[in-house]
Motif scaffolding. Sequence first.
Motif, PDB file in Angstrom:
ATOM      1  N   GLY A   6       0.787  -1.226   0.000  1.00  0.00           N
ATOM      2  CA  GLY A   6       0.000   0.000   0.000  1.00  0.00           C
ATOM      3  C   GLY A   6       0.814   1.267   0.000  1.00  0.00           C
ATOM      4  O   GLY A   6       0.259   2.369  -0.128  1.00  0.00           O
ATOM      5  N   ALA A   7       2.125   1.145   0.145  1.00  0.00           N
ATOM      6  CA  ALA A   7       2.981   2.331   0.210  1.00  0.00           C
ATOM      7  C   ALA A   7       3.228   2.901  -1.182  1.00  0.00           C
ATOM      8  O   ALA A   7       3.255   2.171  -2.175  1.00  0.00           O
ATOM      9  CB  ALA A   7       4.310   1.981   0.873  1.00  0.00           C
ATOM     10  N   VAL A  44       6.286  10.751  -1.306  1.00  0.00           N
ATOM     11  CA  VAL A  44       5.694  11.739  -2.206  1.00  0.00           C
ATOM     12  C   VAL A  44       5.078  12.836  -1.356  1.00  0.00           C
ATOM     13  O   VAL A  44       4.239  12.562  -0.484  1.00  0.00           O
ATOM     14  CB  VAL A  44       4.613  11.111  -3.107  1.00  0.00           C
ATOM     15  CG1 VAL A  44       3.901  12.190  -3.933  1.00  0.00           C
ATOM     16  CG2 VAL A  44       5.219  10.059  -4.028  1.00  0.00           C
ATOM     17  N   VAL A  45       5.508  14.082  -1.578  1.00  0.00           N
ATOM     18  CA  VAL A  45       4.953  15.225  -0.865  1.00  0.00           C
ATOM     19  C   VAL A  45       3.937  15.921  -1.769  1.00  0.00           C
ATOM     20  O   VAL A  45       4.289  16.381  -2.860  1.00  0.00           O
ATOM     21  CB  VAL A  45       6.057  16.213  -0.433  1.00  0.00           C
ATOM     22  CG1 VAL A  45       5.426  17.450   0.215  1.00  0.00           C
ATOM     23  CG2 VAL A  45       7.025  15.550   0.529  1.00  0.00           C
ATOM     24  N   ASP A  59       0.111  10.951   5.639  1.00  0.00           N
ATOM     25  CA  ASP A  59      -1.260  10.448   5.522  1.00  0.00           C
ATOM     26  C   ASP A  59      -1.285   9.020   6.055  1.00  0.00           C
ATOM     27  O   ASP A  59      -0.679   8.123   5.450  1.00  0.00           O
ATOM     28  CB  ASP A  59      -1.704  10.470   4.055  1.00  0.00           C
ATOM     29  CG  ASP A  59      -3.204  10.291   3.900  1.00  0.00           C
ATOM     30  OD1 ASP A  59      -3.760   9.432   4.617  1.00  0.00           O
ATOM     31  OD2 ASP A  59      -3.809  11.000   3.080  1.00  0.00           O
ATOM     32  N   PRO A  60      -1.947   8.763   7.175  1.00  0.00           N
ATOM     33  CA  PRO A  60      -1.935   7.411   7.746  1.00  0.00           C
ATOM     34  C   PRO A  60      -2.622   6.371   6.878  1.00  0.00           C
ATOM     35  O   PRO A  60      -2.454   5.162   7.092  1.00  0.00           O
ATOM     36  CB  PRO A  60      -2.666   7.593   9.090  1.00  0.00           C
ATOM     37  CG  PRO A  60      -3.485   8.816   8.923  1.00  0.00           C
ATOM     38  CD  PRO A  60      -2.726   9.709   7.988  1.00  0.00           C
ATOM     39  N   ARG A  61      -3.347   6.819   5.872  1.00  0.00           N
ATOM     40  CA  ARG A  61      -4.043   5.891   4.985  1.00  0.00           C
ATOM     41  C   ARG A  61      -3.140   5.354   3.884  1.00  0.00           C
ATOM     42  O   ARG A  61      -3.419   4.298   3.302  1.00  0.00           O
ATOM     43  CB  ARG A  61      -5.260   6.591   4.353  1.00  0.00           C
ATOM     44  CG  ARG A  61      -6.270   7.113   5.372  1.00  0.00           C
ATOM     45  CD  ARG A  61      -7.244   8.105   4.766  1.00  0.00           C
ATOM     46  NE  ARG A  61      -6.582   9.350   4.344  1.00  0.00           N
ATOM     47  CZ  ARG A  61      -7.226  10.409   3.863  1.00  0.00           C
ATOM     48  NH1 ARG A  61      -8.552  10.375   3.752  1.00  0.00           N
ATOM     49  NH2 ARG A  61      -6.571  11.505   3.507  1.00  0.00           N
ATOM     50  N   VAL A  62      -2.065   6.078   3.590  1.00  0.00           N
ATOM     51  CA  VAL A  62      -1.157   5.685   2.506  1.00  0.00           C
ATOM     52  C   VAL A  62       0.278   5.902   2.967  1.00  0.00           C
ATOM     53  O   VAL A  62       0.759   7.045   2.982  1.00  0.00           O
ATOM     54  CB  VAL A  62      -1.421   6.500   1.218  1.00  0.00           C
ATOM     55  CG1 VAL A  62      -0.480   6.048   0.108  1.00  0.00           C
ATOM     56  CG2 VAL A  62      -2.857   6.370   0.772  1.00  0.00           C
ATOM     57  N   GLY A 118       3.993   6.696   3.099  1.00  0.00           N
ATOM     58  CA  GLY A 118       4.871   7.400   2.169  1.00  0.00           C
ATOM     59  C   GLY A 118       4.257   8.631   1.536  1.00  0.00           C
ATOM     60  O   GLY A 118       4.973   9.430   0.929  1.00  0.00           O
ATOM     61  N   LEU A 119       2.937   8.801   1.687  1.00  0.00           N
ATOM     62  CA  LEU A 119       2.284  10.001   1.152  1.00  0.00           C
ATOM     63  C   LEU A 119       2.238  11.057   2.255  1.00  0.00           C
ATOM     64  O   LEU A 119       1.742  10.809   3.353  1.00  0.00           O
ATOM     65  CB  LEU A 119       0.868   9.671   0.683  1.00  0.00           C
ATOM     66  CG  LEU A 119       0.047  10.855   0.135  1.00  0.00           C
ATOM     67  CD1 LEU A 119       0.693  11.450  -1.111  1.00  0.00           C
ATOM     68  CD2 LEU A 119      -1.395  10.416  -0.157  1.00  0.00           C
TER      69      LEU A 119
END
Length: 387
Positions: free
Chosen positions: A183-184, A200-201, A332-335, A337-338
């Motif tokens: 998921g990362a 990714v920022v 973002d705790p959902r993704v 690395g985002l």
Amino acid sequence: MTKRLTCDVVVVGAGMVGAACALYASRAGLDVAVVDRGPVAGGTTGAGEGNLQVSDKEPGPELELALLSGRLWAELAAEPGLGAAFEYQPKGGVVVASTPEGLTALEEFAAGQRAAGVEAVSVDPHRLRQLEPYLTPDVAGGVLYPQDAQVMPTLAAAHLLRASGARLLTGWNVIDVPRGADGAVRGVRTDRGEIHAPTVVNAAGTWGGELADLAGVRLPVLPRRGFVLVTEPLPCRVRHKVYAADYVSDVASDSAALQTSPVVEGTAAGPVLIGASRERVGFDRSFSLPAVRALAAGATRLFPFLEEVRAMRTYLGFRPYMPDHLPAIGPDPRVPGLVHACGHEGAGIGLATGTGQLIAEVLSGKAPELDLTPFRPDRFAPTEEDA
């Protein structure tokens, strides 16, 4: 021919916030690439006035971020050649009230700010005329904010990107944010090649919601249109950023309808910038005569001499509006690395440096200087559209 690049961090967005994220991440030792489908400062940054403000922010997380950012802007301006390059002006701001009732409300607002660490100096009408000799005499009083400052936003973004040493990839349109089996994120895919990175920022400003969609998550960023009038070059007649007290309530309003409150400031080059209007009309770039007329009327009420001054042009931009008026900053705790750094509405120039440093601290594994909980990107409840 497509390209394939690898780095530690890819920042999407070459506006002011993206530039600051790149600068501080690079100074933290990370290999950074910045990608944008347009030119540097081609979005909201290029349509901004360059305000670095604490005066319009009530006590809370945004004000804390503004105070941090103001300190960092001053530090950058003190670096040899940098402050002069982006026209840093620590000129202060003046907020004026036209009625005794308005002045009472303004004083109460300023008292709360003082308790939170803001310099706010009460000013009577006589002193106001000393600060701003061309200001209308029809004012009840005001508050001087010495910490307010200004930069030329396009120059600031360009010079911070240059100082970062990051790889700059303009004209690269991000079309996907690939994710692995865990998921990362794995970087971004563009129409000109792939950029591989574990982070990714999202510094895409008004288009931050679209980038979040590509990563499979919701971020409710909406455009809020605003116009700015630009006068012919003048001798310095407006010494500070001067605005009416009702500007603060307009900024905090949730209304989609047109709102205008007079904001007037000079520039190093001579023209006077006149704002501020706000309305939610999507990405409609149509010229609005009612908005521009209201700006001109408000400005001449504050500074009557402007009635005899020519307006040379007008421009518009879209502020990245969030439902609770706070940006999304942090992982973002959902993704995995985002990381988000967008949704600053009309304060992105001023809040960019603090945002960039906080992002760099997170990416370096350090405890961020400010609590990021109020800025969590997943703080918004799902809607029926998300189901």
